[in-house]
Scaffold this active site. Structure first.
Site, PDB file in Angstrom:
ATOM      1  N   CYS A  43      43.612  42.651  37.012  1.00 52.75           N
ATOM      2  CA  CYS A  43      43.598  42.694  36.299  1.00 52.75           C
ATOM      3  C   CYS A  43      43.963  44.371  36.519  1.00 52.75           C
ATOM      4  O   CYS A  43      44.171  44.640  35.078  1.00 52.75           O
ATOM      5  CB  CYS A  43      41.771  43.247  36.209  1.00 52.75           C
ATOM      6  SG  CYS A  43      40.860  42.571  37.036  1.00 52.75           S
ATOM      7  N   ARG A  88      43.563  39.368  49.620  1.00 52.40           N
ATOM      8  CA  ARG A  88      42.173  39.913  50.293  1.00 52.40           C
ATOM      9  C   ARG A  88      41.908  39.900  51.454  1.00 52.40           C
ATOM     10  O   ARG A  88      42.478  38.577  52.187  1.00 52.40           O
ATOM     11  CB  ARG A  88      41.500  39.306  49.530  1.00 52.40           C
ATOM     12  CG  ARG A  88      41.592  39.392  47.496  1.00 52.40           C
ATOM     13  CD  ARG A  88      40.254  39.044  47.143  1.00 52.40           C
ATOM     14  NE  ARG A  88      40.747  38.727  45.803  1.00 52.40           N
ATOM     15  CZ  ARG A  88      40.069  38.206  44.545  1.00 52.40           C
ATOM     16  NH1 ARG A  88      39.046  37.425  44.761  1.00 52.40           N
ATOM     17  NH2 ARG A  88      39.813  38.744  43.017  1.00 52.40           N
ATOM     18  N   GLN A 139      45.854  32.986  41.532  1.00 51.47           N
ATOM     19  CA  GLN A 139      45.289  31.683  40.483  1.00 51.47           C
ATOM     20  C   GLN A 139      46.212  32.016  39.222  1.00 51.47           C
ATOM     21  O   GLN A 139      46.762  32.066  38.920  1.00 51.47           O
ATOM     22  CB  GLN A 139      44.036  33.165  39.786  1.00 51.47           C
ATOM     23  CG  GLN A 139      42.786  33.821  41.154  1.00 51.47           C
ATOM     24  CD  GLN A 139      42.204  34.520  41.043  1.00 51.47           C
ATOM     25  OE1 GLN A 139      42.455  35.901  41.341  1.00 51.47           O
ATOM     26  NE2 GLN A 139      40.936  34.393  40.928  1.00 51.47           N
ATOM     27  N   ASP A 155      45.230  32.919  36.655  1.00 46.66           N
ATOM     28  CA  ASP A 155      44.897  33.491  36.031  1.00 46.66           C
ATOM     29  C   ASP A 155      44.908  34.695  34.598  1.00 46.66           C
ATOM     30  O   ASP A 155      46.614  34.790  34.178  1.00 46.66           O
ATOM     31  CB  ASP A 155      44.862  34.959  37.171  1.00 46.66           C
ATOM     32  CG  ASP A 155      43.765  36.815  37.231  1.00 46.66           C
ATOM     33  OD1 ASP A 155      42.986  36.124  36.285  1.00 46.66           O
ATOM     34  OD2 ASP A 155      44.120  37.211  37.002  1.00 46.66           O
ATOM     35  N   HIS A 189      44.392  37.732  31.743  1.00 51.90           N
ATOM     36  CA  HIS A 189      43.315  38.828  30.889  1.00 51.90           C
ATOM     37  C   HIS A 189      43.392  38.311  29.290  1.00 51.90           C
ATOM     38  O   HIS A 189      44.532  38.180  28.922  1.00 51.90           O
ATOM     39  CB  HIS A 189      43.722  39.899  31.709  1.00 51.90           C
ATOM     40  CG  HIS A 189      42.973  40.260  33.016  1.00 51.90           C
ATOM     41  ND1 HIS A 189      44.361  39.331  34.168  1.00 51.90           N
ATOM     42  CD2 HIS A 189      42.428  39.848  33.489  1.00 51.90           C
ATOM     43  CE1 HIS A 189      43.521  39.671  35.002  1.00 51.90           C
ATOM     44  NE2 HIS A 189      42.076  39.659  34.896  1.00 51.90           N
ATOM     45  N   LYS A 207      29.378  36.244  33.813  1.00 50.28           N
ATOM     46  CA  LYS A 207      30.600  35.432  33.476  1.00 50.28           C
ATOM     47  C   LYS A 207      30.138  33.574  33.072  1.00 50.28           C
ATOM     48  O   LYS A 207      28.871  33.874  33.718  1.00 50.28           O
ATOM     49  CB  LYS A 207      32.025  35.331  35.163  1.00 50.28           C
ATOM     50  CG  LYS A 207      30.364  35.016  35.895  1.00 50.28           C
ATOM     51  CD  LYS A 207      31.102  34.980  36.724  1.00 50.28           C
ATOM     52  CE  LYS A 207      30.315  34.935  38.487  1.00 50.28           C
ATOM     53  NZ  LYS A 207      30.581  34.943  40.051  1.00 50.28           N
ATOM     54  N   HIS A 264      38.144  38.423  31.374  1.00 52.20           N
ATOM     55  CA  HIS A 264      38.995  37.746  32.351  1.00 52.20           C
ATOM     56  C   HIS A 264      39.028  36.206  32.964  1.00 52.20           C
ATOM     57  O   HIS A 264      37.152  35.658  32.407  1.00 52.20           O
ATOM     58  CB  HIS A 264      38.782  37.761  34.024  1.00 52.20           C
ATOM     59  CG  HIS A 264      38.483  39.455  33.927  1.00 52.20           C
ATOM     60  ND1 HIS A 264      38.743  40.079  35.419  1.00 52.20           N
ATOM     61  CD2 HIS A 264      37.853  40.249  33.316  1.00 52.20           C
ATOM     62  CE1 HIS A 264      38.796  41.189  34.788  1.00 52.20           C
ATOM     63  NE2 HIS A 264      37.857  41.956  33.819  1.00 52.20           N
TER      64      HIS A 264
END
Length: 648
Positions: free
Chosen positions: A340, A369, A387, A389, A391, A471, A517
RNA sequence: GCUGGCGUAGCUCAACUGGUAGAGCAUCGGAUUUGUAAUCCGAAGGUUAAGGGUUCGAGUCCCCUCGCCAGCUCCA
């Protein structure tokens, strides 16, 4: 005192009971058989102990072993029986507290001078059996604080005294006793110990008093209990099945990946077959992106820490990230742990107009991470992952539509993967949150309404949201009944503001975009782990690392077998061949063990007339011989249309 | 990170209280040429996670390092 109250039963009947009657008394009034089976009651939907006096008119359900809650009552009682057994065998042990958790296990923590051994567990379990055989009645007593204090002081139960102090003033304090064992407890509990039909101890581990590493070290014993031996046996069989399906075992057996924690903790080494699975999932999502209006981007792996200071991660997420000293003096670089911040930066680089919104940017980059070593587990908790992922930056009034589209995509993806029974859970803001409370209220409402519109079951998880966004999680229950979080969508309340994101609106003024997200599979690593365990390695045809294997009966058919393989490979199917000098039986056995969806047996007959003899995974059914032309067309269709089986 | 339990061949597991490290599968070689879930024979494979200690002798006991598994706010 002898006032009457009215209790209504699930079938609509009502009973008039004396004020202060118990749930058990109600059950007795209904019938002696039910009274005998009673484990607890549900009063106006709330689980209560069967000895709790009823003071007002209410609706009552009797909880027996048939009720899922019944098992929890049994396990909660088994937990007391276990603590009793420990006290009988180890009189110096101090009891802390027990718990019947959601996973059909119970536990109890003890302060002892040495760890429990496996032999100790056997003795404790045996002692439990005799306590159960004693058919000791459980008694409930309401006590005042001083009584309770005197009681546990007399028993030298110091941890318990400390737990007692945790109970806020004004709350009713109850103790439960069976035999000589007494414990501070809310209940509910069974009538007598023999209602615990079957109990066994599972494992022992260390823990801390109140989870505090500085506090006393305790020993925790885990066990489980059911109303019957049959149920216990079924539970143990489930555990065994889960062990067999463990993705760490299956993944290695199928040649998907290797883990070498000594060389790279928390990071998989994907082998070619694992990459086929990984890429298959990525390509699946990638193919859907145009339909849902997403575009893929790629952003750097390393950023100067300035970026993470702006996003707030440098402050809130520092210990979970990897940081490097850059080449320039005082330059600090952070390795990408989430997409992000980079996406927000990319948004702000350009001058944005309302005409380009919604911008939907997807990225499959690998993320790193710094997870604590003790939390790493196979592929479910890793340090290196990716991911699916994305946005979304849009005008605020476009948010509900974007959330609706997310649920449509979730449904489409999970359907193709054969994942059923997904439930949604909306997490609301926690004590620590960024942004304005009113904005959070609106965002939470948007999410709940969207879940309801999409027709999913919706649960609320109070206070579980991340600091920057409420979320929705897609919770999936696998074949063994375990719940996993897969996809998620979050409305970001902080980042557009922190980055000062702006777009030119229809009115010519600058406005702050809303930001979402979202991920459908979530972490690919975690998804692969869950999917392996759910399917046991029996992947859908379109996703199988090896979709087809050609099995020549003897070396005489080698040439033809290779031609068959080549022809299917030309159509981009993943096709293996087993040319070893083994019997057909052996090759079939191997193909089954490798979970290959389709085997094609070729012998003299097939080679002479251009056919193959198909054999489906896990199926003994005879399938007629097929011509290569027809088969090829069928397999290509099954693969591109992402069908579960090759011949559907 | 912390607590407990563990670490033997690529995989799954043996090795009585300290006394010669073994088996099945996989691998390699040979024989066999197989019709829908186990063909036969043979070979190779190990610093018992690494390091140190006790002992005549250590896979086994002790110390330390690394790693794995289970658990670690959420309540009596």
């Amino acid at each position: 005192m002898s006032n009457q109250i009215t209790v209504s039963l699930p079938d609509g009947k009502t009973l008039s009971m004396e004020d202060g009657s118990t749930v058990l008394a109600v059950a007795e009034r209904i019938g002696p058989g039910l009274a005998k089976a009673t484990l607890a009651g549900r009063v106006d939907g709330k689980l209560v102990d069967l000895r709790t006096p009823l003071r007002t008119d209410c609706g009552i359900e009797i909880v027996t072993a048939r009720d899922p809650e019944g098992g929890n009552v049994i396990r909660h009682s088994a937990e007391h029986v276990m603590a009793d057994a420990v006290k009988r065998l180890f009189p110096d042990a101090q009891i802390d507290a027990g718990r019947a958790d959601h996973s059909e296990k119970f536990q109890y923590d003890f302060l002892v001078d040495r760890p429990f051994t496996p032999e100790d567990l056997e003795r404790i379990e045996k002692e439990m059996q005799s306590i159960i055989a004693e058919k000791a009645p459980f008694e409930r007593r309401v006590v005042d604080r001083e009584e309770a204090r005197a009681l546990f002081r007399g028993l030298d139960e110091e941890l318990k005294l400390s737990r007692l102090d945790d109970i806020p003033d004004g709350e009713e304090i109850t103790v439960f006793q069976h035999g000589d064992f007494v414990d501070l407890c809310r209940g509910p509990h069974v009538q007598r110990s023999d209602q615990i039909g079957a109990a066994t101890l599972l494992e022992v581990s260390g823990t801390y008093f109140r989870g505090d590493e500085r506090g006393p070290k305790l020993q925790r014993i885990y066990g489980t209990a059911f109303s019957s031996k049959k149920e216990l046996k079924a539970y143990l069989a489930r555990i065994e099945e889960a062990r067999k399906r463990d993705h760490r075992r299956v993944g290695v057996a199928l040649g998907l990946f290797q883990l070498d924690p000594a060389i790279s903790p928390g990071s998989p080494f994907y082998l070619p077959k694992g990459v086929a699975l990984y890429n298959g999932l990525v390509e699946f999502i990638r193919e859907l992106y145009p339909k849902y209006g997403f575009e893929e981007i790629l952003t750097p792996q390393l950023f100067r820490s300035e970026l993470f200071k702006r996003s707030g991660h440098h402050d809130k997420f520092y210990d979970d990230m990897y940081w490097f000293a850059g080449a320039d003096e005082d330059e600090e670089l952070g390795m990408k742990a989430m997409n992000c911040p980079g996406h927000c930066h990319l948004f702000e680089i350009g001058k944005r107009s309302y005409r380009e919104l919604p911008i939907r940017w997807a990225e499959f980059s690998r993320l790193h991470r710094n997870e604590r070593s003790g939390t790493l587990t196979g592929l479910t908790r890793v340090r290196s992952f990716a991911q699916d992922d994305a946005h979304i930056y849009c005008e605020p009034d476009q948010v509900p539509g974007e959330v609706d589209a997310f649920f449509r995509m979730v449904r489409e993806v999970y359907d193709k993967l054969g994942l059923e029974g997904v439930e949604m859970a909306v997490s609301t803001r926690s004590a620590e949150f960024l942004g304005e409370p009113e904005d959070w209220d609106v965002a939470e409402k948007v999410l709940i309404e969207a879940v309801e519109r999409a027709g999913f079951v919706c649960r609320i998880k109070e206070g579980e949201a991340a600091f920057y966004a409420p979320k929705v999680e897609a919770d999936f229950r696998d074949v063994l009944g375990r719940a996993w979080t897969l996809g998620t969508v979050q409305i970001d309340m902080a980042m557009p503001g922190r980055f000062g994101l702006r777009y030119v609106g229809r009115d010519g003024e600058l406005h702050q975009p809303a930001m979402l997200h979202r991920a459908v599979l979530g972490s690919l690593e975690r998804f692969i782990a869950i999917y392996i365990e759910h399917t046991g390695g029996d992947f859908p045809f379109w996703l199988a690392p090896v979709q087809v294997i050609v099995l020549p009966i003897s070396e005489k058919q080698s040439e033809y077998a290779r031609a068959v393989q080549g022809r299917l490979r030309d159509q981009r199917l993943r096709v293996g061949i087993d040319e070893r000098s083994e019997t057909l039986n052996w090759k079939i056995r191997e193909a089954e063990r490798q979970k290959i969806p389709l085997s094609l047996v070729v012998g003299e007959q097939e080679a002479s007339n251009g056919t193959v003899s198909p054999r489906l995974r896990r199926s003994k059914d005879k399938i007629p011989v097929m011509a290569m032309d027809a088969l090829t067309a069928m397999l290509v269709a099954a693969s591109t249309e992402r069908k579960m089986g090759p011949l559907e």
